[in-house]
Design an enzyme around this catalytic site. Structure first.
Site, short mmCIF file in Angstrom:
data_model
loop_
_atom_site.label_atom_id
_atom_site.label_comp_id
_atom_site.label_asym_id
_atom_site.label_seq_id
_atom_site.Cartn_x
_atom_site.Cartn_y
_atom_site.Cartn_z
N SER A 192 0.82 -1.20 0.00
CA SER A 192 0.00 0.00 0.00
C SER A 192 0.87 1.27 0.00
O SER A 192 1.66 1.46 -0.91
CB SER A 192 -0.95 -0.07 1.20
OG SER A 192 -1.96 0.87 1.08
N ASP A 362 -9.63 -5.43 -4.92
CA ASP A 362 -9.02 -4.37 -4.10
C ASP A 362 -9.60 -3.02 -4.49
O ASP A 362 -9.36 -2.53 -5.59
CB ASP A 362 -7.50 -4.39 -4.29
CG ASP A 362 -6.77 -3.53 -3.29
OD1 ASP A 362 -7.36 -2.57 -2.77
OD2 ASP A 362 -5.58 -3.82 -3.03
N HIS A 397 -7.37 -5.75 -0.64
CA HIS A 397 -6.22 -5.02 -0.11
C HIS A 397 -5.46 -5.75 1.00
O HIS A 397 -4.24 -5.70 1.06
CB HIS A 397 -6.70 -3.68 0.42
CG HIS A 397 -5.66 -2.62 0.43
ND1 HIS A 397 -5.06 -2.15 -0.72
CD2 HIS A 397 -5.08 -1.93 1.44
CE1 HIS A 397 -4.19 -1.22 -0.41
NE2 HIS A 397 -4.17 -1.07 0.89
#
Ligand SMILES: *[C@@H]1O[C@H](CO)[C@@H](O)[C@H](O)[C@H]1NC(C)=O
Ligand SMILES: *[C@@H]1O[C@H](CO)[C@@H](O)[C@H](O)[C@H]1NC(C)=O
Length: 422
Positions: A192, A362, A397
């Site tokens: 991320s 995601d 995610h």
């Protein structure tokens, strides 16, 4: 929207989604809020007994672990945990002095991200057991990295930074430290925001000579495809006003002010928290809910308000630039030009080995946004020779760091990639 109140809600909404992303295995946000309150009285208090992440998270699993400290250019004192070799009872346990790998967590998290799961399923331990020398970074302002050579973490000056400053100072300094200590260029693995910082630094030519490769899990460079109700809320707000309204400050997602507003937000018509989790972070494929409960004892972690404003700007602008001070004069002061300079992903040096893994479910690193990044990289000349791209249609995610099946779908390939460019 556009009023100060609206802006506060937007920031909190952003935070909520990210926090929710930690909890997507749970049914209702209200439950989660209660859990945070229960677990998180000591959000950033010094660890009991003077131990650090090593004592708390690594030692109980039987892995060797060293605490390290890096003072960065900006005076921030960051902690690093090193797992120099595998479990004494497993294959990688005897070797040691393997190739260093630096693990970099995302926003609102810290190094514990990598350390809390079971050793068979968590990347840090998987790598150590494969003979790698694992280093775990902790961003400024998080639990183990709240000291500074001259500033106190309660002062606004301590929080006067956005993720640009991690690109300029912290990331290169941490890489240098690992390189000096091990006499090897490390591999980099980010999740991320940990990918964003690496991509930005690589695009500016800051670190490609210092690293062997970069592995990007849930890569974030563009954010313009977040088309959820929350995204629309963000889009209708003037990110530029945020900083003057909220000031430069710490954003602590577990403070009572925030948790109260978060639970209030979930009662808003049109923002159903259950849908919110699913729509925004995506439906995670293989999270273990009891493992997530463990994670929630330590996460989320604070970050600077300015970092969140910067994310809001990226979402709105559709392009990735440095932090926008909005006032042309202030931009000129900082950048020598009226608009904030763009980061250009096409400039990441061709031939620098990249591994990108992204998920079809995601909603933070949306596949459409990752495709924009990939197009930039290919436009810059990156080809299959040094760039490995993995697309997992069922992953969201958090599967990349907490998924119990990530070892089979992702980590195996990460290990082969690292070995290929060792
Ligand atoms: C889920 O997590 C719990 C607690 O950490 C652990 O005991 C259990 O083995 C995990 N299950 C799977 C399928 O990994
Ligand atoms: C990004 O960099 C590439 C390669 O240097 C260049 O061709 C392109 O015009 C740049 N894009 C922008 C938007 O500046």
């Amino acid at each position: 929207m556009g009023s100060a109140a609206g802006i506060v809600v937007v920031i909190l909404a952003m935070m909520t989604t990210m926090m929710m992303s930690l909890c997507s295995s749970l049914a209702a946000a209200r439950v989660v809020t209660t859990r945070w309150r229960r677990h998180r009285r000591d959000v950033v208090a010094p660890p009991a007994g003077g131990g650090g992440a090593c004592a708390l998270a690594v030692a109980p699993s039987g892995y060797p672990c060293e605490e390290h400290e890096v003072t960065t250019g900006g005076g921030y004192i960051l902690s690093l945990q090193r797992i120099p070799r595998g479990h004494p009872g497993r294959a990688g346990g005897s070797s040691g002095a393997g190739q260093p790998v630096l693990l970099q967590h995302g926003v609102l998290a810290d190094g514990m991200t990598w350390l809390l799961g079971s050793p068979e399923e968590s990347l840090a331990y998987v790598l150590a057991d494969r003979g790698f020398d694992v280093w775990v970074a902790n961003n400024r302002g998080t639990r183990w990295s709240r000291r500074h050579t001259s500033l106190d973490a309660t002062s606004w000056r301590y929080w006067d930074w956005s993720w640009d400053d991690l690109v300029v100072n912290d990331m290169p300094d941490v890489v240098d430290y690992v390189r000096t200590r091990t006499a090897h260029k490390p591999h980099y693995v980010g999740h991320s925001m940990g990918t964003l910082v690496a991509l930005a630094a690589l695009s500016e030519g800051k670190v490609s000579e210092k690293l062997k490769s970069a592995t990007l899990l849930s890569p974030v460079a563009y954010l313009s495809h977040m088309t959820t109700p929350l995204g629309i809320l963000l889009a209708n707000t003037f990110a530029g006003e945020l900083i003057s309204d909220l000031g430069v400050a710490e954003f602590n997602p577990t403070s009572p002010e925030v948790t109260n507003i978060v639970s209030g937000l979930c009662h808003n018509p049109g923002i159903n928290c259950y849908d919110f989790i699913r729509d925004f972070t995506g439906e995670n494929y293989c999270l273990n809910s009891s493992a997530i409960d463990v994670v929630l004892q330590y996460e989320p972690q604070p970050t600077s308000t300015k970092t969140l404003v910067h994310f809001a700007q990226t979402f709105r602008a559709g392009v990735l630039t440095k932090y926008d001070y909005v006032s042309p004069e202030v931009n000129v002061e900082n950048y020598g030009q009226e608009e904030p300079p763009a980061y250009n992903m096409s400039r990441i040096p061709v031939g620098f080995p990249l591994f990108l893994s992204y998920g079809g479910q995601d909603d933070l690193a949306d596949p459409a946004d990752v495709d924009l990044l990939l197009a930039d990289l290919r436009r810059g000349g990156h080809s299959d020779a040094t760039m490995t791209v993995q697309y997992l249609d069922k992953f969201a995610h958090l599967d990349f760091i907490f998924g119990v099946c990530a070892k089979d779908y992702v980590y195996k390939d990460v290990v082969s990639f690292l070995n290929r460019f060792n």
